[in-house]
Design an enzyme around this catalytic site. Structure first.
Site, short mmCIF file in Angstrom:
data_model
loop_
_atom_site.label_atom_id
_atom_site.label_comp_id
_atom_site.label_asym_id
_atom_site.label_seq_id
_atom_site.Cartn_x
_atom_site.Cartn_y
_atom_site.Cartn_z
CB THR A 140 -8.15 -12.95 10.26
OG1 THR A 140 -8.36 -11.79 9.88
CG2 THR A 140 -9.37 -13.71 10.73
CB CYS A 141 -3.70 -9.60 9.99
SG CYS A 141 -5.14 -9.01 8.55
CG PHE A 142 -1.57 -9.55 13.54
CD1 PHE A 142 -0.41 -9.31 12.72
CD2 PHE A 142 -2.55 -8.78 13.39
CE1 PHE A 142 -0.13 -8.12 12.16
CE2 PHE A 142 -2.39 -7.28 12.79
CZ PHE A 142 -1.05 -7.06 12.15
#
Length: 173
Positions: A140-142
């Site tokens: 999710t962060c990337f």
């Protein structure tokens, strides 16, 4: 005394001013005082109303084609069968299911400021042995989707829909 059009308009204007401004002035001033303690007014004044709305609630213009256009591939090419199948299945999703996908990918179903044209998703081939035994996984962060190279569109559809339906979003119990 006959009621003229301008008198009616003055009455309507006065009534609207009373209902939406004067009658709630006290409550609004109390709200503004509390809101200003946590979020100083100077910070919010730099935004136009539309920009502030987008910052607080997220953009609501889901331009899914922009997501497809901006997607990058690692271990795949845009013309590979699995990628073509992925976009076919994605296009079959309802709007609500597409929002679930966005939540699966980012942890939130709201769009980033600037919309999907500012979001660059990457689809990665995780090169799994027996890929049909695995579900897609999101970083999710990337904005990275690890999409196994499935043997058919039907396997992809089943695994993908399961993944976006039964993931655990941030903050959920």
């Amino acid at each position: 005394m006959p009621v003229t059009k301008s008198n009616r308009q003055q009455y309507v204007d006065a009534y609207i001013d009373f209902v939406f401004n004067k009658s709630v002035r006290g409550q609004f001033e109390d709200f503004l005082k509390g809101f200003s303690k946590g979020c100083p007014n100077e910070m919010w004044r730099m935004f136009l109303p539309e920009e502030l709305m987008a910052v607080l609630t997220g953009n609501v213009d889901y331009e899914w084609e922009e997501l497809k256009k901006n997607t990058k591939y690692v271990g795949y090419k845009a013309t590979d069968a699995n990628i073509q199948n992925f976009w076919t299945v994605f296009d079959e999703l309802s709007e609500e299911q597409k929002k679930h996908f966005l939540s699966f990918m980012t942890g939130c179903d709201r769009l980033p400021v600037g919309g999907l044209s500012k979001m660059q998703m990457t689809i990665v081939n995780p090169n799994k042995d027996d890929p049909d035994n695995y579900y897609p996984v999101a970083s999710t962060c990337f904005y990275v989707l690890h999409l196994p190279n499935y043997s058919s569109i039907n396997v992809l559809r089943e695994k993908f829909k399961h993944a976006i339906t039964f993931y655990e979003a941030f903050g959920e119990q």
